[in-house]
Design a protein around this motif. Sequence first.
Motif, PDB file in Angstrom:
ATOM      1  N   ALA A  74       0.825  -1.206   0.000  1.00  0.00           N
ATOM      2  CA  ALA A  74       0.000   0.000   0.000  1.00  0.00           C
ATOM      3  C   ALA A  74       0.858   1.253   0.000  1.00  0.00           C
ATOM      4  O   ALA A  74       0.533   2.248  -0.664  1.00  0.00           O
ATOM      5  CB  ALA A  74      -0.943  -0.007   1.195  1.00  0.00           C
ATOM      6  N   GLY A  75       1.972   1.216   0.737  1.00  0.00           N
ATOM      7  CA  GLY A  75       2.846   2.383   0.774  1.00  0.00           C
ATOM      8  C   GLY A  75       3.438   2.698  -0.581  1.00  0.00           C
ATOM      9  O   GLY A  75       3.528   3.872  -0.974  1.00  0.00           O
ATOM     10  N   GLU A  76       3.840   1.680  -1.321  1.00  0.00           N
ATOM     11  CA  GLU A  76       4.399   1.928  -2.654  1.00  0.00           C
ATOM     12  C   GLU A  76       3.310   2.366  -3.629  1.00  0.00           C
ATOM     13  O   GLU A  76       3.571   3.153  -4.548  1.00  0.00           O
ATOM     14  CB  GLU A  76       5.120   0.683  -3.165  1.00  0.00           C
ATOM     15  N   ALA A  77       2.086   1.871  -3.444  1.00  0.00           N
ATOM     16  CA  ALA A  77       0.981   2.353  -4.271  1.00  0.00           C
ATOM     17  C   ALA A  77       0.743   3.839  -4.023  1.00  0.00           C
ATOM     18  O   ALA A  77       0.540   4.625  -4.963  1.00  0.00           O
ATOM     19  CB  ALA A  77      -0.288   1.557  -3.970  1.00  0.00           C
ATOM     20  N   ARG A  78       0.775   4.238  -2.758  1.00  0.00           N
ATOM     21  CA  ARG A  78       0.614   5.667  -2.435  1.00  0.00           C
ATOM     22  C   ARG A  78       1.775   6.482  -3.001  1.00  0.00           C
ATOM     23  O   ARG A  78       1.585   7.641  -3.409  1.00  0.00           O
ATOM     24  CB  ARG A  78       0.524   5.854  -0.919  1.00  0.00           C
ATOM     25  N   ARG A  79       2.966   5.904  -3.042  1.00  0.00           N
ATOM     26  CA  ARG A  79       4.116   6.626  -3.598  1.00  0.00           C
ATOM     27  C   ARG A  79       3.890   6.904  -5.086  1.00  0.00           C
ATOM     28  O   ARG A  79       4.195   7.995  -5.583  1.00  0.00           O
ATOM     29  CB  ARG A  79       5.400   5.826  -3.393  1.00  0.00           C
ATOM     30  N   ILE A  80       3.383   5.901  -5.813  1.00  0.00           N
ATOM     31  CA  ILE A  80       3.080   6.107  -7.233  1.00  0.00           C
ATOM     32  C   ILE A  80       2.034   7.205  -7.393  1.00  0.00           C
ATOM     33  O   ILE A  80       2.167   8.091  -8.252  1.00  0.00           O
ATOM     34  CB  ILE A  80       2.606   4.789  -7.879  1.00  0.00           C
ATOM     35  N   ALA A  81       1.005   7.171  -6.564  1.00  0.00           N
ATOM     36  CA  ALA A  81      -0.030   8.204  -6.642  1.00  0.00           C
ATOM     37  C   ALA A  81       0.550   9.583  -6.344  1.00  0.00           C
ATOM     38  O   ALA A  81       0.231  10.573  -7.026  1.00  0.00           O
ATOM     39  CB  ALA A  81      -1.163   7.881  -5.664  1.00  0.00           C
ATOM     40  N   VAL A  96      -0.255   1.161 -15.432  1.00  0.00           N
ATOM     41  CA  VAL A  96       0.826   0.959 -14.470  1.00  0.00           C
ATOM     42  C   VAL A  96       1.457  -0.403 -14.740  1.00  0.00           C
ATOM     43  O   VAL A  96       0.772  -1.415 -14.864  1.00  0.00           O
ATOM     44  CB  VAL A  96       0.314   1.086 -13.022  1.00  0.00           C
ATOM     45  N   VAL A  97       2.805  -0.391 -14.857  1.00  0.00           N
ATOM     46  CA  VAL A  97       3.556  -1.572 -15.256  1.00  0.00           C
ATOM     47  C   VAL A  97       4.563  -1.891 -14.154  1.00  0.00           C
ATOM     48  O   VAL A  97       5.378  -1.040 -13.786  1.00  0.00           O
ATOM     49  CB  VAL A  97       4.293  -1.334 -16.586  1.00  0.00           C
ATOM     50  N   GLY A  98       4.506  -3.104 -13.644  1.00  0.00           N
ATOM     51  CA  GLY A  98       5.428  -3.504 -12.589  1.00  0.00           C
ATOM     52  C   GLY A  98       6.199  -4.751 -12.961  1.00  0.00           C
ATOM     53  O   GLY A  98       5.612  -5.729 -13.438  1.00  0.00           O
ATOM     54  N   HIS A  99       7.504  -4.710 -12.743  1.00  0.00           N
ATOM     55  CA  HIS A  99       8.377  -5.856 -13.016  1.00  0.00           C
ATOM     56  C   HIS A  99       8.842  -6.463 -11.703  1.00  0.00           C
ATOM     57  O   HIS A  99       9.196  -5.749 -10.760  1.00  0.00           O
ATOM     58  CB  HIS A  99       9.597  -5.399 -13.832  1.00  0.00           C
ATOM     59  N   SER A 100       8.825  -7.790 -11.618  1.00  0.00           N
ATOM     60  CA  SER A 100       9.331  -8.513 -10.461  1.00  0.00           C
ATOM     61  C   SER A 100       8.613  -8.038  -9.195  1.00  0.00           C
ATOM     62  O   SER A 100       7.387  -7.988  -9.160  1.00  0.00           O
ATOM     63  CB  SER A 100      10.850  -8.340 -10.365  1.00  0.00           C
ATOM     64  N   ILE A 101       9.338  -7.643  -8.145  1.00  0.00           N
ATOM     65  CA  ILE A 101       8.683  -7.230  -6.909  1.00  0.00           C
ATOM     66  C   ILE A 101       7.799  -5.999  -7.110  1.00  0.00           C
ATOM     67  O   ILE A 101       6.811  -5.804  -6.393  1.00  0.00           O
ATOM     68  CB  ILE A 101       9.724  -6.974  -5.796  1.00  0.00           C
ATOM     69  N   ALA A 102       8.118  -5.175  -8.098  1.00  0.00           N
ATOM     70  CA  ALA A 102       7.288  -4.002  -8.367  1.00  0.00           C
ATOM     71  C   ALA A 102       5.921  -4.401  -8.906  1.00  0.00           C
ATOM     72  O   ALA A 102       5.007  -3.577  -8.940  1.00  0.00           O
ATOM     73  CB  ALA A 102       7.985  -3.062  -9.349  1.00  0.00           C
ATOM     74  N   GLY A 103       5.752  -5.669  -9.314  1.00  0.00           N
ATOM     75  CA  GLY A 103       4.426  -6.145  -9.658  1.00  0.00           C
ATOM     76  C   GLY A 103       3.485  -6.079  -8.471  1.00  0.00           C
ATOM     77  O   GLY A 103       2.292  -5.782  -8.630  1.00  0.00           O
ATOM     78  N   THR A 209       5.255  -7.767   2.252  1.00  0.00           N
ATOM     79  CA  THR A 209       4.620  -7.086   1.133  1.00  0.00           C
ATOM     80  C   THR A 209       3.714  -8.032   0.363  1.00  0.00           C
ATOM     81  O   THR A 209       2.603  -7.675  -0.043  1.00  0.00           O
ATOM     82  CB  THR A 209       5.691  -6.494   0.197  1.00  0.00           C
ATOM     83  N   ALA A 210       4.188  -9.280   0.177  1.00  0.00           N
ATOM     84  CA  ALA A 210       3.373 -10.275  -0.516  1.00  0.00           C
ATOM     85  C   ALA A 210       2.100 -10.571   0.267  1.00  0.00           C
ATOM     86  O   ALA A 210       1.002 -10.668  -0.313  1.00  0.00           O
ATOM     87  CB  ALA A 210       4.183 -11.552  -0.720  1.00  0.00           C
ATOM     88  N   ALA A 211       2.210 -10.719   1.582  1.00  0.00           N
ATOM     89  CA  ALA A 211       1.041 -10.996   2.412  1.00  0.00           C
ATOM     90  C   ALA A 211       0.073  -9.813   2.404  1.00  0.00           C
ATOM     91  O   ALA A 211      -1.158  -9.993   2.375  1.00  0.00           O
ATOM     92  CB  ALA A 211       1.479 -11.313   3.840  1.00  0.00           C
ATOM     93  N   GLU A 212       0.612  -8.616   2.409  1.00  0.00           N
ATOM     94  CA  GLU A 212      -0.229  -7.417   2.361  1.00  0.00           C
ATOM     95  C   GLU A 212      -1.024  -7.370   1.061  1.00  0.00           C
ATOM     96  O   GLU A 212      -2.208  -7.014   1.052  1.00  0.00           O
ATOM     97  CB  GLU A 212       0.646  -6.173   2.503  1.00  0.00           C
ATOM     98  N   LEU A 213      -0.390  -7.748  -0.038  1.00  0.00           N
ATOM     99  CA  LEU A 213      -1.090  -7.740  -1.317  1.00  0.00           C
ATOM    100  C   LEU A 213      -2.229  -8.759  -1.325  1.00  0.00           C
ATOM    101  O   LEU A 213      -3.315  -8.487  -1.849  1.00  0.00           O
ATOM    102  CB  LEU A 213      -0.123  -8.027  -2.458  1.00  0.00           C
ATOM    103  N   LEU A 214      -2.012  -9.938  -0.733  1.00  0.00           N
ATOM    104  CA  LEU A 214      -3.081 -10.926  -0.657  1.00  0.00           C
ATOM    105  C   LEU A 214      -4.276 -10.370   0.110  1.00  0.00           C
ATOM    106  O   LEU A 214      -5.440 -10.614  -0.258  1.00  0.00           O
ATOM    107  CB  LEU A 214      -2.573 -12.208   0.004  1.00  0.00           C
ATOM    108  N   ALA A 215      -4.004  -9.622   1.171  1.00  0.00           N
ATOM    109  CA  ALA A 215      -5.098  -9.012   1.929  1.00  0.00           C
ATOM    110  C   ALA A 215      -5.829  -7.964   1.096  1.00  0.00           C
ATOM    111  O   ALA A 215      -7.063  -7.858   1.149  1.00  0.00           O
ATOM    112  CB  ALA A 215      -4.551  -8.390   3.214  1.00  0.00           C
TER     113      ALA A 215
END
Length: 285
Positions: A74-81, A96-103, A209-215
């Motif tokens: 969520a923090g990196e999403a807010r950074r993009i915004a 929005v295009v994300g590679h590897s962890i940036a996905g 970060t992976a667990a946060e995305l699942l939530a």
Amino acid sequence: MNPPPRFVRVDGIPLHVAVEGAGPPVVLSAGLAMAWFDWDPVAALLAARDRTVIRFDRPGHGLSAPATEPPGAAGEARRIAGLLDGLGLGGTPVTVVGHSIAGFHAEAFARLYPERTAALVLVDSSVEEAPRTVLPAALRTGAARALGRAVTAAGLPAALGPALRGGAVRASRAGRAADPAARDLVRRCYRTGRVWRGALLENSRYPDTAAELLALRAEHPLTAPATVLAGHDGQPGDAARRWLGRQAALAEVLGARFEVAEPAGHLVMLDRPHQVARAVLHARG
């Protein structure tokens, strides 16, 4: 040729950003320890096809200021915004295009800011179906900070940084192709402890970060059209088949179009830039 360096302050941290072209905006975010110039071939193709291409370095990456806190989805999403707001693009939907962890970050942006997302493209994205942690997050983060300070104090980035970057790039490309990045840019970024500290800090919170995305998936539906582009170097083997299977499963979870880039290593944007650009151009449907 790269556009001149530009910095946008987001949450008090100066972020390096490169903007080129004109038209519907596309945000490109690279994987762990990578930099804006790793998108050079893709950015040139998109700018030539009437797109505004926005490449940025996360804190502790490329030319951006050091990371102060561990990143999260969520923090990196807010950074993009925040970056888009700083560029005056707050009201314009972006691909929005994300590679590897940036996905993880790109998908989080698409879920948290659906009205600002025209499409989502994941390029050989990280996938974690059931992330687990062994050590507490604070302990992992503290260890990453301590290791980063020790590595920097020992002078290892200045002595070995560019060589380690070159080796990592070759290992992540089809046919072990060489690193195409300009030597002066590589030295400018990878001879600094800042980049290695940033990568260690980001990697220390990978499972969180992976667990946060699942939530986030459970709480925020994905409404934008999505594409999952997986790299495959063409070599047989169970590991490659498993990876493609996981990428295909990710596409199914997201309701996304699935495509294989071949031959390509993990750095698909360097091995198959035309295919990446085509996926971005067609992402809106």
